[in-house]
Design a protein around this motif. Structure first.
Motif, short mmCIF file in Angstrom:
data_model
loop_
_atom_site.label_atom_id
_atom_site.label_comp_id
_atom_site.label_asym_id
_atom_site.label_seq_id
_atom_site.Cartn_x
_atom_site.Cartn_y
_atom_site.Cartn_z
N VAL A 185 0.86 -1.18 0.00
CA VAL A 185 0.00 0.00 0.00
C VAL A 185 0.90 1.23 0.00
CG1 VAL A 185 -1.89 -1.14 1.23
CG2 VAL A 185 -0.11 0.07 2.52
N THR A 186 0.34 2.35 -0.37
CA THR A 186 1.06 3.63 -0.35
C THR A 186 0.36 4.56 0.64
OG1 THR A 186 1.73 3.39 -2.67
CG2 THR A 186 1.85 5.60 -1.71
N LEU A 187 1.13 5.12 1.57
CA LEU A 187 0.58 6.05 2.56
C LEU A 187 0.84 7.49 2.11
CD1 LEU A 187 1.60 4.34 5.92
CD2 LEU A 187 -0.42 3.96 4.50
N GLU A 188 0.23 8.42 2.83
CA GLU A 188 0.41 9.84 2.50
C GLU A 188 1.84 10.30 2.77
OE1 GLU A 188 -1.84 11.84 1.10
OE2 GLU A 188 -3.19 10.12 0.95
N GLY A 189 2.42 9.84 3.86
CA GLY A 189 3.78 10.26 4.20
C GLY A 189 4.28 9.53 5.43
N MET A 190 5.54 9.74 5.76
CA MET A 190 6.14 9.13 6.95
C MET A 190 7.29 10.01 7.45
SD MET A 190 7.95 5.38 7.51
CE MET A 190 9.10 5.58 6.13
N TYR A 191 7.30 10.24 8.76
CA TYR A 191 8.40 10.94 9.42
C TYR A 191 9.28 9.91 10.13
CZ TYR A 191 6.33 15.57 8.77
OH TYR A 191 5.83 16.74 8.22
N ILE A 192 10.59 9.97 9.87
CA ILE A 192 11.57 9.17 10.60
C ILE A 192 12.24 10.12 11.59
CG2 ILE A 192 13.62 7.71 10.45
CD1 ILE A 192 12.91 7.16 7.54
N MET A 193 11.99 9.90 12.88
CA MET A 193 12.44 10.84 13.91
C MET A 193 13.90 10.59 14.29
SD MET A 193 9.78 12.58 14.14
CE MET A 193 7.99 12.55 14.01
N ARG A 194 14.79 11.14 13.53
CA ARG A 194 16.22 11.06 13.85
C ARG A 194 16.55 12.11 14.90
NH1 ARG A 194 19.61 10.84 8.36
NH2 ARG A 194 21.25 10.46 9.90
N GLU A 195 17.64 11.89 15.65
CA GLU A 195 18.00 12.80 16.74
C GLU A 195 18.38 14.18 16.22
OE1 GLU A 195 20.93 11.16 19.27
OE2 GLU A 195 19.67 9.53 20.00
N ASN A 196 19.13 14.23 15.13
CA ASN A 196 19.57 15.53 14.63
C ASN A 196 18.45 16.26 13.89
OD1 ASN A 196 19.59 13.60 12.64
ND2 ASN A 196 21.59 14.14 11.80
N HIS A 197 17.70 15.54 13.06
CA HIS A 197 16.56 16.16 12.39
C HIS A 197 15.69 15.05 11.80
CE1 HIS A 197 18.10 15.23 8.33
NE2 HIS A 197 19.29 15.49 8.84
N VAL B 259 13.39 12.97 9.17
CA VAL B 259 13.39 12.75 7.73
C VAL B 259 11.94 12.51 7.30
CG1 VAL B 259 14.15 11.25 5.85
CG2 VAL B 259 15.72 11.81 7.72
N TYR B 260 11.49 13.27 6.31
CA TYR B 260 10.12 13.10 5.82
C TYR B 260 10.16 12.42 4.45
CZ TYR B 260 5.45 14.03 4.05
OH TYR B 260 4.19 13.89 3.53
N LEU B 261 9.37 11.35 4.32
CA LEU B 261 9.25 10.63 3.05
C LEU B 261 7.83 10.80 2.54
CD1 LEU B 261 11.12 7.29 3.91
CD2 LEU B 261 12.05 9.40 2.94
N LYS B 262 7.69 11.29 1.33
CA LYS B 262 6.38 11.50 0.72
C LYS B 262 5.96 10.24 -0.03
CE LYS B 262 3.88 14.67 -2.35
NZ LYS B 262 3.98 15.86 -3.24
N LYS B 263 4.70 9.85 0.17
CA LYS B 263 4.12 8.69 -0.51
C LYS B 263 4.98 7.43 -0.33
CE LYS B 263 0.59 10.94 -2.28
NZ LYS B 263 -0.82 10.65 -1.89
N PRO B 264 5.30 7.06 0.89
CA PRO B 264 6.10 5.85 1.09
C PRO B 264 5.30 4.59 0.79
CG PRO B 264 5.32 6.66 3.20
CD PRO B 264 4.90 7.68 2.17
#
Length: 261
Positions: free
Chosen positions: A216-228, A230-235
């Protein structure tokens, strides 16, 4: 036999020992320590220990309280770790630092210098310290590969844990995006309600020579790294059964190309 106790000398000596032990432990574990936190932890630990010594007649309970409450509290004030394994590792290394600074040094001064017993004692402590460092290094690497994730869907956000797997390089041939693997149960309700269209993509990395994977394809995903983050669009997420996830530490296996976006 009577002993004279100079409170100021005792406080200064123990405060110095506590501060030095915490500093050595921090350097050994390669963790940044703020001077204010180190001094606060050392001062609080020394002050509480000294107070308990003067108000508590039972020396056995005094020792138990200091070793199992005061000293761990001092370590927490210094490092502020909220993870159990990391905190226990910090306590272990700090105690070993106390041992090397206090126990071994004092013992060697009271006995024959260069005695064979001291050599064995010191060598054993050094080996144990090296083992503790290796264990902490493993815990740190494990911590660095597991991330908090925020999945964005049309029905709301979902918080999960994701394991960053460099061996997962599966690509969706339809859209050319990396494919992450998720526990099927996480998105099961939305799929059953028809909120997430399911399609099939070919794979070669899930224990079979070849096959088709529901994705399936989602709207987006945030990977919460310590420094900043990462946002992935349509993962793209391939759905797998529980048996693929050997423990409950994570619900998602991140693609090895995740951090390249």
């Amino acid at each position: 036999m009577k002993y004279e106790l100079y409170a100021d000398v005792w406080f200064l000596t123990n405060f110095t020992m506590d501060s030095t032990a915490l500093w050595i432990a921090g350097k050994f574990m390669k963790q940044q320590i703020r001077a204010g936190r180190l001094l606060l932890g050392s001062f609080a630990g020394t002050a509480v220990s000294m107070l308990l010594f003067f108000v508590w007649d039972d020396y056995t309970w005094y020792q138990i309280c200091v070793h199992f409450l005061v000293n761990p509290g001092m370590v927490f004030l210094c490092y502020r770790s909220r993870e159990k394994k990391e905190f226990l590792g910090q306590c272990a290394v700090t105690y070993l630092a106390f041992l090397l600074l206090g126990g071994i040094l004092e013992w060697s001064m009271q006995n024959a210098a260069g005695g064979i017993d001291f050599v064995w004692y010191f060598s054993g402590a050094a080996l144990f310290l090296a083992a503790a460092k290796k264990m902490l290094g493993h815990l740190k690497r494990e911590k660095e590969t597991v991330y908090d994730l925020l999945l964005i869907t049309g029905e709301g956000n979902i918080s999960v844990k994701g394991f960053y797997d460099t061996g997962n390089l599966l690509i969706d041939p339809l859209v050319g995006r990396p494919v992450h693997i998720i526990k099927k149960e996480i998105l099961k309700e939305q799929i059953q309600q028809g909120k997430l269209p399911v399609r099939l993509i070919p794979y070669h990395s899930l224990g079979q020579e070849s096959g088709l994977l529901e994705a399936v394809t989602l709207e987006g995903m945030y990977i919460m790294r310590e420094n900043h983050p990462v946002y992935l669009k349509k993962p793209v997420f391939g759905m797998a059964e529980e048996k693929l996830f050997q423990n409950d530490k994570c619900e998602v296996i991140l693609n090895g190309k995740s951090m390249e976006n």
